[in-house]
Structure formats: structure tokens, C-alpha cells
Design an enzyme around this catalytic site. Structure first.
Site, short mmCIF file in Angstrom:
data_model
loop_
_atom_site.label_atom_id
_atom_site.label_comp_id
_atom_site.label_asym_id
_atom_site.label_seq_id
_atom_site.Cartn_x
_atom_site.Cartn_y
_atom_site.Cartn_z
CG ASP A 92 2.96 -0.24 -1.44
OD1 ASP A 92 3.98 -0.71 -1.96
OD2 ASP A 92 1.86 -0.17 -2.01
CD GLU A 103 1.94 8.39 21.02
OE1 GLU A 103 1.64 7.34 21.63
OE2 GLU A 103 1.10 9.07 20.38
C1 GLC Z 1 4.46 -0.88 -4.62
C2 GLC Z 1 5.08 -2.22 -4.37
C3 GLC Z 1 4.70 -3.15 -5.48
C4 GLC Z 1 3.19 -3.29 -5.48
C5 GLC Z 1 2.50 -1.93 -5.57
C6 GLC Z 1 1.05 -2.02 -5.22
O1 GLC Z 1 4.97 -0.24 -5.74
O2 GLC Z 1 6.47 -2.09 -4.21
O3 GLC Z 1 5.30 -4.41 -5.35
O4 GLC Z 1 2.79 -4.07 -6.57
O5 GLC Z 1 3.06 -1.00 -4.69
O6 GLC Z 1 0.87 -2.20 -3.85
#
Ligand code: GLC
Length: 534
Positions: free
Chosen positions: A209, A251
């Protein structure tokens, strides 16, 4: 001889079709109105029949769900609303039995304010080692009453919150999502442990993310956008972090997909060097309007930026953060823009659906891997959520200007005539489903050969069984204005007509699939796509 599709080999990720499950809204097994792992397990046969190679789960960990689970309180615990760790392990192995790999979502930039580390940091006070895991700073101004710098939030509002002892902490997103200090070795160690924890449980991959955000300039300086070097997007230190992650993933044979949204192609490609991430989302394609010239340029740019590092491209039309494809493509201006996301912007659902069908064939024919977001295969439009039911912090933090992202997160319709369209055994779903969604239900669509679901099932089956799809070269064919035509290996041809008049098809192609009927003269109507074999 036909090539073996790499979906069956160690290189599966180079051309996989990956289905994104938003667990809260996929299927509700226990009837409390919130989707869960029990629900997913009962629907695994659906995913196998659809023909996907892997499932990416948005965060399913313990979380107050302030930002839909992107506020993680504990990576080693499944949120009780979704189930248990034991169930996750079962799910991973049941999916594997059906030939489906599991990809999880890791959120390195921040944790929940309920995470044990943050709670300890609050309790320990200024100057403590616990606070060093985050970005705590004294404020500016005579009494420290002003935030330590001027960074705007990724969601509207400020990036700093003051705690009762007077210090401020940084959060690029909501105040409930404090940013971690990636210069601290314990932060790195912890994430490597979390990766091992999940790879050891059989996950095949990890989505990262906000992958270009975690590292920060050590001084957290003010900056003027476009003038100063950016103090937290795309910092060089990240490459060192991802190199160590890659060594660890190797790994286990695990793979990464980074959420890397960078306009600069050369900077983007750095994340995909052979010893870093395997793949990254290609958001320029998602953001591109329904326009032949611009799509062609986006596709060319994407392939050109991936080529030097040897990484396959990924293609995405929608996800849990953006307006659903059918609604977007039904608008006169289809450009992706959070501002035009406002409800009431006129959209023509029939036009949007026709284009989304054509876009599906385009996307699935491009070289690389492809991501589908749950409900995309049903042609769901963006739902209008009554103001009193909105949950997304993006809406509240924008002072109600941004409608937020709930409209693409509505629980799926499975059975036309069941309560909550079969989302769960009973109970009001956590977000309301529109009154006219029976027509999108899986059972209705399964019975109709011309439904969006049938189109996706056939397309995914062909993409797997016919040689030429997935990873590999493509070349453009000469075509009329507004028409995209390209070849893939083994004589495969894809033609997409974005012009407002019918297009001639190549003379000797065998029709494999079309997104809509051809006209009486065998020509390709507007907003329609075909797959042919020469
Ligand atoms: C990313 C995710 C989103 C979230 C953001 C903060 O963009 O896809 O849904 O709100 O990160 O974690």
C-alpha cells in the site's frame, strides 16, 4: 506448438488475472451484514469458475476500520468481523486446491492509532524510545501551537495532530493512521517479520500500500510543490527497503505488487528493477479517458517504461478507491478526477456498460498481468450512498465535498430474489445496496450469455487456453481514426472501436469473442471490441 501459459509456472505473476476481494463487501458468511472469510470460502468455486489465477485481499487484519482496514492494529490477527487466523489459513489452502493463489495487502506507511506501538508511544511521552518509531515533533509558534510543517494530507486536511503533552505526530492520511518512522531499524525488522509470518502461511504475494510514501526526509522540511524536492514521495531510501523485501520474498517464491503512483516513468521503473518489486500498478491506464489516441499513448508509454527493467506491465480498470468503470465510462468526460466524481455528474449507464465491455477485452489482451476488482465482472455501476450512511473518511475530511469511495464498495449481489441479494443469510448490509441491483446478481447473469459475467468468464477462459495472451510482444496494426488494433503472438488480434462510426475488421480473422454484436455488414460498431485469430 502452443506455449504453456505462465499462469501454471513459477512466472505466473507475469501474466496472471488477479481478482481483488474487498472482504467487507464480498460475501457475508455469518449474517451480520459485514463480509467475512467464511463468506469468501463458500464463494471460492465462483472465483475458480470465473477463471482467475490469484486473489488479492485488501487488509483483513485487526482494525478499527477507520479507513476500511488500511488502519492496521495487528498484522498477525484477523479482524474478528472477518474471522480468525485459522480460517485465513484454511482459505489459503482451499484456494490453492482450486488453483488460486492468495495475495495479501501490507500497509508500511502507517498503522492504526490502536496499534500497540502507538499506544505505547502515547503513554511513554516526549523523548522516549517508543516515540521514535513514529514522527513526533514539538510544534512551531510561541507555545508550540502550530503544526511542525506545512504538509497537506493525502486526504484533505492537516497531516499533524497534537497530543495532550503538547507534541504533534505525523499522519499523511487520517489522525487514526500515524506514520511510521522508516529510518528506525525496528520498523524495518517488524515488517520483515510480518512478511515472513504470511509467506509461511502460504501466501503467494503481497500488495504494498502507498509504496512510494513510507520514507521521509529526516528534517521533515516545509516544501512548495513543484519547487522543492518532495520530502516524502519517492525517497531514495525506499529502494534499499524493497531490495531487502525482495531477498526475503525470494526465499519463499513470493511476489510483490506495489501501489506506486508516480508521473515520472523513469522514477517509476526504478521500483521494478530485477532486485526490487516484481510489478507495480499502472494507474495511468486507469486514469486515461476513453479516447483511442490517448489510450494508445498510455499503452505505449507503459510498455516503454517497463521494458528496460524487464518487468511485466499490470493493467487495472478499477479498484476500491475509484469510481466504478461503468459509471466513469458513461460520462462525457471520462478522465479520472476526484473532482468529477461528484454524484449528479451525468452518466449514461448503457454507454458506460458498452464501453466497459470493450475495455475488458482491450485490457485482457494487453501484455502483462491484469487486476479485476470485485463486481467489475458484474458490470456494477457506482452506487449512490445516502449521506447518513457514508463511512469513508475521505468524505468527512473533505468537509463533505468529496463523495468518498463507498459507492464502489457496496456489498455484491449474488442472488436476485434473496434478502440483500444473497450477500449474506440475513441482516442489513453495512452499506445499502441500490433497489435495482437484482439485475446485476450473479444468478441472473449466469443464465444470460450476453451478460457482463458471461463475457468475463469466456474472456478469461480464452485468455488462459489460447496461446498469445499474457506476457509477450504486441504490435499496432494500421487502423482508422479512433480504432485501436494490435496483434499478439500466435496470430491473435484485438480491435477496439472508439470512433463514432462502424469500423472494418481485418478480412481473414476467425472471430474468437466480441464485446457486442457486429453490424449487418460484419463491421465493428462504436464502443465495441473483438478478439480475432488471423
Ligand atoms: C491506499 C489504499 C486506500 C487507503 C490509503 C491509505 O491508497 O488503496 O484505500 O485509504 O492507501 O492506506
Amino acid at each position: 506448438m502452443a506455449a504453456v501459459p505462465s499462469s501454471r509456472t513459477a512466472d505466473w505473476w507475469r501474466d496472471a488475472a488477479i481478482y481483488q476481494v474487498y472482504p467487507r463487501s464480498f460475501a457475508d458468511g455469518d449474517g451480520d451484514g459485514t463480509g467475512d472469510l467464511a463468506g469468501v470460502r463458500t464463494r471460492l468455486p465462483y472465483l475458480a469458475e470465473l477463471g482467475v489465477d490469484a486473489v488479492w485481499f485488501t487488509p483483513w487484519y485487526l482494525s478499527p476500520l477507520v479507513d476500511g482496514g488500511y488502519d492496521v492494529a495487528d498484522y498477525r490477527t484477523i479482524d474478528p468481523a472477518f474471522g480468525t487466523l485459522e480460517e485465513a489459513e484454511k482459505l489459503i489452502s482451499e484456494a490453492a486446491d482450486l488453483g488460486i493463489r492468495v495475495i495479501i495487502d501490507i500497509v508500511p506507511n502507517h498503522v492504526s492509532d490502536q496499534h500497540a506501538w502507538f499506544q505505547a508511544a502515547l503513554a511513554a511521552g516526549p523523548g522516549s524510545p517508543e516515540r521514535e518509531l513514529f514522527h513526533f515533533r514539538p510544534g512551531r509558534g510561541e507555545h508550540g501551537e502550530l503544526p511542525p510543517n506545512d504538509w497537506p494530507s493525502q486526504f484533505a486536511g492537516t497531516t499533524w495532530t497534537r497530543v495532550p503533552d503538547g507534541e504533534w505526530y505525523l499522519h499523511l492520511f487520517t489522525p487514526e493512521q500515524p506514520d511510521l518512522n522508516w529510518a528506525h531499524p525496528a520498523v524495518r525488522r517488524e515488517h520483515e517479520d510480518v512478511l515472513r509470518f504470511w509467506f509461511e502461511r502460504g501466501v503467494a504475494g503481497v500488495r504494498i500500500d502507498s509504496a512510494a510514501l513510507p520514507a521521509k526526509h529526516p528534517q521533515l522540511p516545509d516544501f512548495v510543490e513543484g519547487v522543492d524536492p518532495h520530502p516524502y514521495i519517492d525517497q531514495d531510501e525506499l529502494h534499499d527497503i524493497y531490495r531487502s523485501w525482495r531477498a526475503l520474498a525470494d526465499e519463499y517464491g513470493g511476489v510483490f505488487v506495489g501501489e506506486v503512483w508516480l508521473p515520472d516513468a523513469e522514477r517509476f521503473a526504478r521500483y521494478l528493477r530485477p532486485d526490487e518489486l516484481h510489478t507495480a500498478f499502472n494507474f495511468n491506464f486507469l486514469a486515461c479517458p476513453w479516447d483511442a489516441g490517448r489510450l494508445r499513448r498510455t499503452i505505449d508509454d507503459t510498455l516503454a517504461e517497463h521494458a528496460p527493467v524487464g518487468a511485466p506491465a499490470t493493467w487495472v480498470l478499477c479498484n476500491h478507491d475509484v469510481t466504478r468503470t461503468v459509471t466513469r465510462y458513461g460520462r462525457a468526460d471520462t478522465a479520472f478526477d476526484f473532482a468529477t466524481k461528484a454524484f449528479g455528474t451525468p452518466t449514461d449507464p448503457a454507454l458506460g456498460t458498452r464501453r466497459a465491455r470493450a475495455a475488458a477485452l482491450l485490457t485482457l489482451a494487453l501484455p502483462g498481468s491484469v487486476y479485476l476488482y470485485q463486481g467489475e465482472e458484474l458490470g456494477l455501476p457506482e452506487a449512490e450512498i445516502p449521506l447518513t450512511r457514508i463511512q469513508d473518511p475521505m468524505h468527512f475530511r473533505s468537509g463533505g465535498i468529496d463523495p468518498g469511495r463507498d459507492g464502489c464498495r457496496v456489498p455484491l449481489p449474488w442472488t436476485a430474489d434473496a434478502p440483500a441479494y444473497g450477500f449474506g443469510p440475513a441482516g442489513e448490509p453495512w452499506l445499502p445496496q441500490p433497489d435495482d441491483w437484482a439485475r446485476y446478481a450473479v444468478d441472473r447473469q449466469s443464465a444470460r450469455p450476453d451478460s457482463m459475467l458471461s463475457l468475463y468468464r469466456t474472456a478469461l477462459r480464452l485468455r488462459r487456453s489460447v496461446a498469445g495472451f499474457g506476457d509477450g510482444p504486441m504490435s499496432w496494426l494500421p487502423a482508422a481514426d479512433g480504432v485501436l488494433a494490435f496483434t499478439r503472438p500466435h496470430g491473435l488480434i484485438c480491435v477496439v472501436n472508439l470512433a463514432d462510426r462502424p469500423a472494418e475488421l481485418p478480412a481473414h480473422g476467425q472471430l474468437l469473442l466480441s464485446s457486442g454484436p457486429l453490424d449487418a455488414d460484419g463491421r465493428l460498431p462504436s464502443d465495441t471490441a473483438v478478439w480475432l485469430r488471423a
